[in-house]
Design an enzyme around this catalytic site. Sequence first.
Site, PDB file in Angstrom:
ATOM      1  N   CYS A 130       0.853  -1.179   0.000  1.00  0.00           N
ATOM      2  CA  CYS A 130       0.000   0.000   0.000  1.00  0.00           C
ATOM      3  C   CYS A 130       0.893   1.235   0.000  1.00  0.00           C
ATOM      4  O   CYS A 130       1.807   1.333   0.829  1.00  0.00           O
ATOM      5  CB  CYS A 130      -0.902  -0.022   1.237  1.00  0.00           C
TER       6      CYS A 130
ATOM      7  N   ASN B  61      -4.726   6.816   1.890  1.00  0.00           N
ATOM      8  CA  ASN B  61      -4.459   5.656   1.045  1.00  0.00           C
ATOM      9  C   ASN B  61      -5.757   4.995   0.615  1.00  0.00           C
ATOM     10  O   ASN B  61      -6.841   5.545   0.754  1.00  0.00           O
ATOM     11  CB  ASN B  61      -3.576   4.661   1.809  1.00  0.00           C
ATOM     12  N   LEU B  62      -5.655   3.785   0.100  1.00  0.00           N
ATOM     13  CA  LEU B  62      -6.815   3.066  -0.417  1.00  0.00           C
ATOM     14  C   LEU B  62      -7.825   2.698   0.652  1.00  0.00           C
ATOM     15  O   LEU B  62      -8.972   2.402   0.349  1.00  0.00           O
ATOM     16  CB  LEU B  62      -6.346   1.782  -1.126  1.00  0.00           C
ATOM     17  N   CYS B  63      -7.405   2.650   1.885  1.00  0.00           N
ATOM     18  CA  CYS B  63      -8.330   2.293   2.963  1.00  0.00           C
ATOM     19  C   CYS B  63      -8.496   3.423   3.959  1.00  0.00           C
ATOM     20  O   CYS B  63      -9.106   3.231   5.012  1.00  0.00           O
ATOM     21  CB  CYS B  63      -7.865   1.016   3.668  1.00  0.00           C
ATOM     22  N   SER B  64      -7.942   4.563   3.679  1.00  0.00           N
ATOM     23  CA  SER B  64      -8.130   5.831   4.389  1.00  0.00           C
ATOM     24  C   SER B  64      -7.634   5.845   5.823  1.00  0.00           C
ATOM     25  O   SER B  64      -8.030   6.705   6.601  1.00  0.00           O
ATOM     26  CB  SER B  64      -9.613   6.260   4.349  1.00  0.00           C
ATOM     27  N   GLU B  65      -6.720   4.911   6.185  1.00  0.00           N
ATOM     28  CA  GLU B  65      -6.217   4.923   7.555  1.00  0.00           C
ATOM     29  C   GLU B  65      -4.791   5.450   7.685  1.00  0.00           C
ATOM     30  O   GLU B  65      -4.343   5.747   8.790  1.00  0.00           O
ATOM     31  CB  GLU B  65      -6.295   3.526   8.191  1.00  0.00           C
TER      32      GLU B  65
ATOM     33  N   GLY C  10      -8.725  -8.058   6.202  1.00  0.00           N
ATOM     34  CA  GLY C  10      -9.385  -8.931   5.245  1.00  0.00           C
ATOM     35  C   GLY C  10      -9.310 -10.359   5.724  1.00  0.00           C
ATOM     36  O   GLY C  10      -9.849 -10.722   6.775  1.00  0.00           O
ATOM     37  N   SER C  11      -8.584 -11.180   4.987  1.00  0.00           N
ATOM     38  CA  SER C  11      -8.478 -12.599   5.334  1.00  0.00           C
ATOM     39  C   SER C  11      -7.803 -12.820   6.676  1.00  0.00           C
ATOM     40  O   SER C  11      -8.039 -13.842   7.333  1.00  0.00           O
ATOM     41  CB  SER C  11      -7.691 -13.338   4.245  1.00  0.00           C
TER      42      SER C  11
END
Length: 721
Positions: A172, A380-384, A582-583
């Site tokens: 990321c 970023n892509l997950c905003s954290e 996620g997983s």
Amino acid sequence: MSLKDDKKVSYYALNNQVNIPIDGQIQLDKDQEALDAFIKENVIPNTLKFDSLKDKFDYLLKNDYLEEDFINKYNFSFIEKIYNYLKEQDFHFNSFMAAYKFYAQYALKTDDNEYYIENYIDRAAMNALYLADGDEKLALNLADEIINRRFQPATPTFLNAGRKRRGEFVSCFLIQTTDNMNTIGRTINSALQLSRIGGGVGINLSNLRGAGDPIKHIEGAASGVLPVMKLLEDSFSYSNQLGQRQGAGVVYLNVFHPDIIQFLGAKKENADEKVRLKTLSLGITVPDKFYELAEKNDDMYLFSPYDVEREYNTPFSYVDITEEYDNLVKNPNIKKTVIKARELETEIGKLQQESGYPYIVNIDTANRNNPIEGKIVMSNLCSEVLQVQKPSVVNDVQGYDELGTDISCNLGSTNVTNLMASPDFGKSVDTMTRALTFVTENSSIDVVPSIKKGNDLAHTIGLGAMGLHAYFAKNHMYYGSKESIEFTSLYFLLLNYWTLKVSNDIAREKKTTFYNFENSKYADGSYFDQYTNQEWQPKSQKVSDLFKGVFIPSKQDWEDLKSSVMKDGLYHQNRLAVAPNGSTAYINDTTASLHPIINKIEDRQESNIGNIFYPAPYLSNDTMPYYESAYDIDMRKVIDVYAAAQQHVDQGMSLTLFMRSTIPEGIYDWKDGRSEKMSTRDLTILRNYAFKKGIKSIYYVRTFTDDQEEVGANQCESCVI
């Protein structure tokens, strides 16, 4: 039996019976039967057998499955010792989903994909040995944290540690472009390169001039941000990890950028195909001034980044819009567009209903609570991930006249339930922090020099948490109750305290700090005021009982830490961030991140297999009342829980909002009445509530529609851990 042919097995059918109640009772025992059958029918017969551990390692090294260098840092007798310790822990998966996910996605397999070569103990050992880098004490401590599932490295690390033919340890990244063709070209190339190595990429476009701005003093020549967005989307589609997975990216734009309406419109279902974005994610950075203007129903001026940069001699993202708004409005040299702030607010809500986008970054909140000199301009892509960046200056041959700093996300998660059961909370966090430190020190992303430079200078990590709702349910706390909020605050206070302490220890050991530490709020001690001006101790008996035997620092402990940090510094510029998970949440047999569960029995669609059902952890008649669905909880309660954590987290959190298109009566008690159908007003109220509670960012808005489908439910696999 081949791993490629498991159609005749019983475990899928057994697992599917979990979702078929008998006499009103969930058949939880069927999940255990499915787990047992999976181990018996799939894992045992398809695992390559060896006569001894030495034979196994010889095979793995000879056939290029493992790196040799990290193995050579240990005597083999120690490797045998760590394996013996791991076996003594008597590890077992608790659900079919956990075992299935591990063996499907993480276990090392033979090159022909016919046999497993690893079990969970092997993967725990590889991570412990690799991340400890020859330090036997750290390796044993890390093995203990992983096998007891108190610590979960992010997927790229957990998957690749120790493997010879591996990917990167992080996946990321955050980069930004400035307003010239050289930097735009370099940004597109960086997106291609990062996507090629499996990276999810966040890109800041706020500095680009808007459509109609001049080029070489010719008015109306600029095309704005939309063509760049299309180029980036095509780049991610093209650079797709050998066709195995689409590249993933998000672009961020400031709400005061003149292209903001077109930017949002590109994600609409009815957008013209020439501009419509199908796979690229959208995020917006929102200064405080926007909330003020929308609340007053005032006009809102959008400013030309081209003119602003020339007036302020700095890229648009680095101008404080809230502070400078009136000056920008009055300045005759800056071209402006006027819209209604509340109309833009409505457009944001409409798009969130339709697509789950845009992500929201409350950029002034992020910077107001940022202890580091510099400016946060995006996420970023997950905003954290929220860290300071410095733009690069790129010349005509695509080299750097000035190399700026960009960001890689070095993440990992604590498992709340298991860490609370740790015999030594502080020692556990110390071990986790040192493991993540290895990741940041050994993640050299040469393909994008600005990311390498930023990582080398800042040594940033992002330790987070998963399993919060599972912990609440196990301990009979309703999500969003006063006790749950109090617990969350103290839990993250402890993560903050111990990561600060170990970062200070590492700075002392290495005799170095993160770049520019001396100009931070850590160095002058002001960061610690929130802890030295009041006592942070349990208030309720319930929470006091939960933390019984766990050290909670007093004001004096914080004073001592403050003195030590001011004297010797910190090694890590940033330490905490809460990813969506996620997983890794599945293989930890827990709930994802900090948010509530969606269903007591989660229905997960797996490609080429069908449905797998995952019962909530610790689900029983005893815990069932405490497992309310996220779709049946007032989202203000979720925001309250996240806000309790946010006050101790130096970066951000992936906060997802869950809404039903038809809202059940009684969930929301809006003061001005409530409509049955979810409206943009509902989302506006929640965004404003989150802003006022100090939330730095909002990730997806997931909507459960009347036809039983979810909107905005997709997560970027490159970014979730």
